[in-house]
Design an enzyme around this catalytic site. Structure first.
Site, PDB file in Angstrom:
ATOM      1  N   THR A 105       0.813  -1.168  -0.213  1.00 37.95           N
ATOM      2  CA  THR A 105      -0.071  -0.001  -0.083  1.00 37.95           C
ATOM      3  C   THR A 105       0.753   1.092   0.026  1.00 37.95           C
ATOM      4  O   THR A 105       0.662   2.224  -0.939  1.00 37.95           O
ATOM      5  CB  THR A 105      -0.881   0.084   1.224  1.00 37.95           C
ATOM      6  OG1 THR A 105      -1.666  -1.317   1.245  1.00 37.95           O
ATOM      7  CG2 THR A 105      -1.948   0.984   1.296  1.00 37.95           C
TER       8      THR A 105
ATOM      9  N   VAL B 165       4.673   8.176  11.931  1.00 39.23           N
ATOM     10  CA  VAL B 165       3.608   8.663  12.963  1.00 39.23           C
ATOM     11  C   VAL B 165       2.598   9.589  12.274  1.00 39.23           C
ATOM     12  O   VAL B 165       2.894  10.464  11.684  1.00 39.23           O
ATOM     13  CB  VAL B 165       4.373   9.463  14.158  1.00 39.23           C
ATOM     14  CG1 VAL B 165       3.016   9.864  15.028  1.00 39.23           C
ATOM     15  CG2 VAL B 165       5.137   8.457  14.948  1.00 39.23           C
TER      16      VAL B 165
ATOM     17  N   LYS C  20       3.752   4.302  18.120  1.00 36.28           N
ATOM     18  CA  LYS C  20       3.823   5.739  17.678  1.00 36.28           C
ATOM     19  C   LYS C  20       4.106   6.777  18.681  1.00 36.28           C
ATOM     20  O   LYS C  20       4.683   7.627  18.866  1.00 36.28           O
ATOM     21  CB  LYS C  20       2.431   6.166  16.971  1.00 36.28           C
ATOM     22  CG  LYS C  20       2.477   5.500  15.576  1.00 36.28           C
ATOM     23  CD  LYS C  20       0.939   5.736  15.111  1.00 36.28           C
ATOM     24  CE  LYS C  20       0.969   5.023  13.608  1.00 36.28           C
ATOM     25  NZ  LYS C  20      -0.461   4.753  13.119  1.00 36.28           N
TER      26      LYS C  20
HETATM   27  N1  HSE Z   1      -2.538   0.867  10.680  1.00 34.29           N
HETATM   28  C1  HSE Z   1      -2.171   2.192  10.958  1.00 34.29           C
HETATM   29  C2  HSE Z   1      -3.108   3.017  11.274  1.00 34.29           C
HETATM   30  C3  HSE Z   1      -1.638   2.765   9.597  1.00 34.29           C
HETATM   31  O1  HSE Z   1      -4.375   2.611  11.136  1.00 34.29           O
HETATM   32  O2  HSE Z   1      -2.865   4.143  11.777  1.00 34.29           O
HETATM   33  C4  HSE Z   1      -0.719   3.952   9.784  1.00 34.29           C
HETATM   34  O3  HSE Z   1      -0.034   4.017  10.449  1.00 34.29           O
END
Ligand code: HSE
Length: 413
Positions: free
Chosen positions: A11, A127, A200
């Site tokens: 992606t 992040v 994050k």
């Molecule tokens: N899976 C993560 C989210 C992707 O939904 O925020 C982006 O870091």
């Protein structure tokens, strides 16, 4: 000519290629010389891709090509990605990434390695997806002592909660939709159990405070146990439920870091952040509260941050961009969350629920009871005063002998 390689055509990787090639002319103008993607590494075949002629399967081709000075690692995970990143940095090639798992686990080591080899390891996309947040903390807000950072850091869970709250969609259907839209991790457990948001907040806290905060140092819980009853109690009390990651400097200079669902007052800006959007509040001692908002996941928003980092590296060849983030032997700078103060919403069920109110007051002091339409007689829900979390939990343990503790959700303060 400046040549770039992309590792991973999933992606984020395909989004990075798409955005870079779409804006190649303006990117070249911004960098000051012609820029192009030379290789795209992926083990899968993409015969129909317009970039099929750049697809390779052998990592060493990138490693040994001196023309390639910047590589985007968007393959994810901490095995191949770690090995590739180390070898590229050791060769003096800058690496940019959206791989929060790797940055949260190995950030201090990889930043040090990059410095030693006069190149850069940049991770703006790790992040907040497309939201510029790491550079502002590292540069624009560098004159401040950061007092706290908190926010909605996971697009998938915010999307699921929004769909559940606003459209009464089931958890499973909302998750499926988030996966189809390319928001969720390969294993969505990392999203719904809060691990992604935890990585994050580790990255944000490490950058803001200069010491590596590892995910193991952060208490983390996700959204899987939240029910529509909790959502309704929250609504009636003037809150919405959001998954919040936060790191805060305490009076003694130590840090509190935690990821958990919270009751967010409807009057707070975070309460109106819906769908895949993320929002991050940074409080500095000079600037006050600054809020960053945007799409926190998805192909092109994340690619936007990756391409921004690529451009930064191409514009500053052989320049090490200052990043204050080091490893620390002593991990006690993050305090156990149970020793800090909080206020919580609690939902309990017991045959004699109403009769328990007297002992609840003795345990917690003045409580705020919440109602909901059709509340069964055996259920009560309340919000405690602010007190040490260990004391709250001791009280709930005692209470669990006479009642079932159905929910405990912290209040956002
Ligand atoms: N899976 C993560 C989210 C992707 O939904 O925020 C982006 O870091």
């Amino acid at each position: 000519m400046s040549k770039v390689a992309i590792i991973g055509y999933g992606t984020v990787g395909s989004g990075t290629v798409e955005l870079f090639m779409k804006n190649r002319e303006s990117i070249s103008r911004k960098v000051g010389k012609d820029c192009d993607i030379k290789y795209i590494l992926d083990l899968r075949d993409f015969p129909d891709s317009p970039f099929a002629d750049r697809m390779i399967k052998d990592f060493d081709t990138i490693l040994n090509d001196d023309e390639v000075t910047v590589v985007a690692e968007v393959v994810g995970g901490t095995t191949f990605a770690y090995d590739y990143t180390k070898r590229l940095l050791e060769k003096g090639k800058s690496v940019v990434t959206s791989n929060k798992a790797l940055v949260a686990a190995k950030g201090a080591e990889l930043i040090k390695l990059a410095k030693e080899h006069k190149c850069n390891y940049l991770f703006e996309a790790s992040v907040g997806g497309g939201i510029p947040i790491l550079r502002p903390i590292n540069k624009c807000l560098a004159g401040n002592e950061i007092l706290s950072i908190s926010g909605i850091l996971n697009g998938t869970t915010n999307f699921i909660l929004s769909k559940m709250i606003k459209e009464q969609m089931s958890f499973d259907d909302a998750l499926k939709m988030a996966q189809e839209l390319g928001y969720a991790e390969a294993d969505p457990t990392a999203d719904v159990e809060g691990e992604d948001a935890c990585r994050k907040i580790c990255i944000l806290g490490s950058l803001a405070y200069g010491k590596h905060i590892y995910p193991e140092m952060v208490h983390c819980s996700g959204i899987t146990r939240i029910t529509l009853d909790d959502v309704e109690y929250a609504d009636n009390a003037g809150y919405v439920i959001k998954l919040i990651g936060s790191v805060k400097k305490l009076e003694d200079g130590k840090l509190k870091a935690i990821v958990c669902p919270r009751f967010v007052p409807k009057t707070n800006l975070l309460a109106s952040v819906d769908d895949v959007y993320n929002a991050i509040s940074v409080v500095g001692d000079g600037v006050g509260n600054v809020m960053f908002y945007g799409q926190g996941a998805g192909k092109l928003p994340t690619a936007s941050a990756v391409v921004g980092d690529i451009i930064d590296c191409l514009k500053h060849p052989r320049t090490v961009l200052a990043v204050n983030w080091e490893d620390s032997e002593d991990k006690s700078f993050v305090v156990p969350y149970k020793q800090t103060n909080t206020s919580v919403y609690v939902r309990i069920q017991a045959d004699n629920a109403e009769a328990l109110k007297g002992s609840l007051s003795e345990m917690f002091g003045k409580l705020m009871y919440i109602e909901r339409a059709g509340r069964p007689e055996n259920e009560i829900a309340f919000i405690t005063p602010t007190m040490k979390e260990a004391d709250i939990d001791d009280n709930l343990t005692i209470l669990s002998h006479t009642a079932q503790i159905k929910s405990k959700i912290r209040i956002y303060q």
